[in-house]
Design a protein around this motif. Structure first.
Motif, PDB file in Angstrom:
ATOM      1  N   ASP A 112      71.631 126.300  65.849  1.00 45.54           N
ATOM      2  CA  ASP A 112      72.404 126.438  64.614  1.00 45.54           C
ATOM      3  C   ASP A 112      73.898 126.552  64.848  1.00 45.54           C
ATOM      4  O   ASP A 112      74.696 125.929  64.133  1.00 45.54           O
ATOM      5  N   ASP A 113      74.313 127.336  65.835  1.00 47.66           N
ATOM      6  CA  ASP A 113      75.752 127.526  66.051  1.00 47.66           C
ATOM      7  C   ASP A 113      76.419 126.236  66.521  1.00 47.66           C
ATOM      8  O   ASP A 113      77.513 125.868  66.054  1.00 47.66           O
ATOM      9  N   MET A 114      75.751 125.503  67.402  1.00 43.25           N
ATOM     10  CA  MET A 114      76.299 124.236  67.883  1.00 43.25           C
ATOM     11  C   MET A 114      76.244 123.162  66.802  1.00 43.25           C
ATOM     12  O   MET A 114      77.144 122.317  66.697  1.00 43.25           O
ATOM     13  N   ALA A 115      75.188 123.182  65.985  1.00 44.67           N
ATOM     14  CA  ALA A 115      75.069 122.223  64.891  1.00 44.67           C
ATOM     15  C   ALA A 115      76.213 122.411  63.905  1.00 44.67           C
ATOM     16  O   ALA A 115      76.797 121.423  63.414  1.00 44.67           O
ATOM     17  N   LYS A 116      76.558 123.646  63.627  1.00 45.52           N
ATOM     18  CA  LYS A 116      77.663 123.945  62.703  1.00 45.52           C
ATOM     19  C   LYS A 116      78.974 123.381  63.239  1.00 45.52           C
ATOM     20  O   LYS A 116      79.737 122.739  62.514  1.00 45.52           O
ATOM     21  N   LEU A 117      79.229 123.578  64.526  1.00 46.15           N
ATOM     22  CA  LEU A 117      80.451 123.052  65.137  1.00 46.15           C
ATOM     23  C   LEU A 117      80.457 121.527  65.136  1.00 46.15           C
ATOM     24  O   LEU A 117      81.491 120.892  64.918  1.00 46.15           O
ATOM     25  N   ARG A 118      79.281 120.948  65.383  1.00 43.48           N
ATOM     26  CA  ARG A 118      79.172 119.497  65.414  1.00 43.48           C
ATOM     27  C   ARG A 118      79.496 118.904  64.041  1.00 43.48           C
ATOM     28  O   ARG A 118      80.225 117.917  63.923  1.00 43.48           O
ATOM     29  N   LEU A 119      78.960 119.511  62.997  1.00 36.24           N
ATOM     30  CA  LEU A 119      79.196 119.022  61.644  1.00 36.24           C
ATOM     31  C   LEU A 119      80.655 119.214  61.234  1.00 36.24           C
ATOM     32  O   LEU A 119      81.227 118.366  60.545  1.00 36.24           O
ATOM     33  N   GLU A 120      81.261 120.310  61.662  1.00 39.27           N
ATOM     34  CA  GLU A 120      82.675 120.538  61.351  1.00 39.27           C
ATOM     35  C   GLU A 120      83.552 119.503  62.045  1.00 39.27           C
ATOM     36  O   GLU A 120      84.513 118.997  61.466  1.00 39.27           O
ATOM     37  N   ARG A 121      83.227 119.173  63.297  1.00 38.78           N
ATOM     38  CA  ARG A 121      83.981 118.155  64.025  1.00 38.78           C
ATOM     39  C   ARG A 121      83.829 116.791  63.357  1.00 38.78           C
ATOM     40  O   ARG A 121      84.789 116.039  63.213  1.00 38.78           O
ATOM     41  N   TYR A 122      82.608 116.470  62.929  1.00 41.57           N
ATOM     42  CA  TYR A 122      82.355 115.191  62.268  1.00 41.57           C
ATOM     43  C   TYR A 122      83.099 115.110  60.934  1.00 41.57           C
ATOM     44  O   TYR A 122      83.675 114.074  60.587  1.00 41.57           O
ATOM     45  N   ASP A 129      90.838 112.018  61.237  1.00 40.36           N
ATOM     46  CA  ASP A 129      91.070 111.106  62.359  1.00 40.36           C
ATOM     47  C   ASP A 129      90.981 109.641  61.933  1.00 40.36           C
ATOM     48  O   ASP A 129      91.887 108.853  62.188  1.00 40.36           O
ATOM     49  N   PHE A 130      89.878 109.272  61.292  1.00 40.85           N
ATOM     50  CA  PHE A 130      89.684 107.880  60.868  1.00 40.85           C
ATOM     51  C   PHE A 130      89.843 107.681  59.359  1.00 40.85           C
ATOM     52  O   PHE A 130      89.775 106.558  58.879  1.00 40.85           O
ATOM     53  N   LYS A 131      90.016 108.807  58.633  1.00 40.29           N
ATOM     54  CA  LYS A 131      90.239 108.758  57.179  1.00 40.29           C
ATOM     55  C   LYS A 131      89.203 107.859  56.479  1.00 40.29           C
ATOM     56  O   LYS A 131      89.533 106.975  55.685  1.00 40.29           O
ATOM     57  N   LEU A 132      87.949 108.147  56.755  1.00 38.56           N
ATOM     58  CA  LEU A 132      86.868 107.316  56.250  1.00 38.56           C
ATOM     59  C   LEU A 132      86.472 107.622  54.810  1.00 38.56           C
ATOM     60  O   LEU A 132      85.683 106.894  54.215  1.00 38.56           O
ATOM     61  N   LEU A 133      87.012 108.708  54.247  1.00 38.37           N
ATOM     62  CA  LEU A 133      86.582 109.115  52.910  1.00 38.37           C
ATOM     63  C   LEU A 133      87.519 108.628  51.820  1.00 38.37           C
ATOM     64  O   LEU A 133      87.324 108.945  50.645  1.00 38.37           O
ATOM     65  N   GLN A 134      88.513 107.843  52.169  1.00 40.48           N
ATOM     66  CA  GLN A 134      89.491 107.386  51.183  1.00 40.48           C
ATOM     67  C   GLN A 134      88.976 106.226  50.335  1.00 40.48           C
ATOM     68  O   GLN A 134      89.529 105.925  49.279  1.00 40.48           O
ATOM     69  N   ASN A 135      87.914 105.577  50.802  1.00 40.50           N
ATOM     70  CA  ASN A 135      87.361 104.430  50.084  1.00 40.50           C
ATOM     71  C   ASN A 135      85.880 104.346  50.418  1.00 40.50           C
ATOM     72  O   ASN A 135      85.487 104.568  51.563  1.00 40.50           O
ATOM     73  N   ASN A 136      85.057 104.033  49.427  1.00 41.64           N
ATOM     74  CA  ASN A 136      83.606 103.994  49.651  1.00 41.64           C
ATOM     75  C   ASN A 136      83.192 102.958  50.685  1.00 41.64           C
ATOM     76  O   ASN A 136      82.140 103.090  51.324  1.00 41.64           O
ATOM     77  N   ARG A 137      83.996 101.908  50.867  1.00 41.04           N
ATOM     78  CA  ARG A 137      83.652 100.879  51.850  1.00 41.04           C
ATOM     79  C   ARG A 137      83.953 101.303  53.286  1.00 41.04           C
ATOM     80  O   ARG A 137      83.382 100.742  54.227  1.00 41.04           O
ATOM     81  N   ILE A 139      83.332 103.957  55.194  1.00 39.44           N
ATOM     82  CA  ILE A 139      82.242 104.472  56.031  1.00 39.44           C
ATOM     83  C   ILE A 139      81.239 103.359  56.344  1.00 39.44           C
ATOM     84  O   ILE A 139      80.763 103.255  57.477  1.00 39.44           O
ATOM     85  N   PHE A 140      80.933 102.536  55.343  1.00 43.47           N
ATOM     86  CA  PHE A 140      80.005 101.431  55.582  1.00 43.47           C
ATOM     87  C   PHE A 140      80.572 100.470  56.613  1.00 43.47           C
ATOM     88  O   PHE A 140      79.876 100.064  57.553  1.00 43.47           O
ATOM     89  N   ASP A 141      81.837 100.103  56.482  1.00 41.60           N
ATOM     90  CA  ASP A 141      82.454  99.187  57.447  1.00 41.60           C
ATOM     91  C   ASP A 141      82.475  99.795  58.850  1.00 41.60           C
ATOM     92  O   ASP A 141      82.281  99.089  59.848  1.00 41.60           O
ATOM     93  N   TRP A 142      82.695 101.105  58.932  1.00 42.59           N
ATOM     94  CA  TRP A 142      82.662 101.803  60.220  1.00 42.59           C
ATOM     95  C   TRP A 142      81.259 101.732  60.818  1.00 42.59           C
ATOM     96  O   TRP A 142      81.090 101.487  62.021  1.00 42.59           O
ATOM     97  N   ALA A 143      80.238 101.901  59.977  1.00 40.89           N
ATOM     98  CA  ALA A 143      78.855 101.806  60.450  1.00 40.89           C
ATOM     99  C   ALA A 143      78.524 100.380  60.878  1.00 40.89           C
ATOM    100  O   ALA A 143      77.861 100.163  61.899  1.00 40.89           O
ATOM    101  N   VAL A 144      78.995  99.394  60.113  1.00 37.40           N
ATOM    102  CA  VAL A 144      78.758  97.993  60.475  1.00 37.40           C
ATOM    103  C   VAL A 144      79.319  97.691  61.851  1.00 37.40           C
ATOM    104  O   VAL A 144      78.666  97.034  62.679  1.00 37.40           O
ATOM    105  N   MET A 145      80.549  98.175  62.128  1.00 35.42           N
ATOM    106  CA  MET A 145      81.147  97.927  63.441  1.00 35.42           C
ATOM    107  C   MET A 145      80.270  98.464  64.562  1.00 35.42           C
ATOM    108  O   MET A 145      80.145  97.845  65.623  1.00 35.42           O
ATOM    109  N   GLN A 146      79.617  99.592  64.316  1.00 38.44           N
ATOM    110  CA  GLN A 146      78.768 100.171  65.357  1.00 38.44           C
ATOM    111  C   GLN A 146      77.498  99.356  65.594  1.00 38.44           C
ATOM    112  O   GLN A 146      76.957  99.360  66.701  1.00 38.44           O
ATOM    113  N   THR A 147      77.016  98.667  64.562  1.00 36.22           N
ATOM    114  CA  THR A 147      75.793  97.880  64.750  1.00 36.22           C
ATOM    115  C   THR A 147      75.994  96.746  65.754  1.00 36.22           C
ATOM    116  O   THR A 147      75.022  96.216  66.283  1.00 36.22           O
TER     117      THR A 147
END
Length: 223
Positions: A112-122, A129-137, A139-147
């Motif tokens: 639990d303690d490490m999970a909390k830190l992990r989620l806070e970092r994410y 860092d990547f400002k992924l929440l400024q537009n709905n696309r 996060i999806f585009d970021w996920a697509v790049m990872q595929t």
């Protein structure tokens, strides 16, 4: 150069985007399962695996896909397998989602303690860092790049065992997703199509040798 390095380079020289397969040769299912396992083991940012692989064997579904996927027109009738690679959307990939909590607690099994830190970092990564929440696309585009990490790994693994592939972006994403949702294959709130990958054995060798820019144009060493 040792044999392992040469085998890897040989596979990359062998690989090309195969536009027509030998319809008389079928890729064994166990070979595709091996290739999919390579994809499953691929790395992802934070280890959150924002992908899913659909192996389309339904001839009826292939027929429905064909009119909206110009990039697979030549291969569809001769390929052994068609894999559609999906990327997860904001509903799953935002830091507060059930999916992310499932990954952290049930898959990664952080206490639990490490999970909390992990989620806070994410959360900080997405917000700052990547400002992924400024537009709905975003996060999806970021996920697509990872595929494209498992995509590349699967193509290389296939080449190493003599199987040909063709990565495909030639499709109307909106129409393809509508087809998949109408067939009950995806929930479009969770998934979108990143790309497709065709597998088979080449009907003939490429007509010209592989072309790439010289190393000095691609790599710069910073001392």
């Amino acid at each position: 150069m040792d044999n392992r390095k040469e085998e890897i380079l040989k596979a990359h020289r062998f690989r090309f985007a195969c536009k027509e397969f030998d319809e008389n040769k079928k890729v064994p299912k166990e070979d595709l399962e091996f290739i999919l396992e390579v994809g499953r083991l691929s790395p992802s940012s934070f280890g959150f695996e924002p992908w899913k692989f659909l192996v389309v064997e339904s001839e009826e579904l292939k027929e429905k896909i064909l009119p909206v996927a110009w990039g697979v027109q030549r291969q569809m009738s001769t390929l052994s397998y068609l894999v559609i690679i999906l990327a997860r959307k904001k509903k799953d990939m935002i830091y507060s989602s059930d999916y992310i909590r499932y990954m952290v607690k049930d898959v990664h099994k952080f206490p639990d303690d490490m999970a909390k830190l992990r989620l806070e970092r994410y959360k900080s990564f997405q917000e700052n860092d990547f400002k992924l929440l400024q537009n709905n696309r975003y996060i999806f585009d970021w996920a697509v790049m990872q595929t494209y990490i498992p995509l590349g790994n699967m193509m290389t693994a296939a080449a190493q065992i003599g199987i040909d592939t063709c990565p495909i972006e030639g499709f109307n994403r909106e129409k393809l997703e509508e087809i998949l949702e109408s067939e009950g294959v995806i929930n479009s709130e969770q998934f979108g199509v990143a790309c497709m990958l065709a597998f088979g054995y080449r009907k003939e060798d490429p007509k010209r040798p592989k072309t790439r820019k010289p190393m000095e144009e691609v790599v710069e060493w910073i001392y």
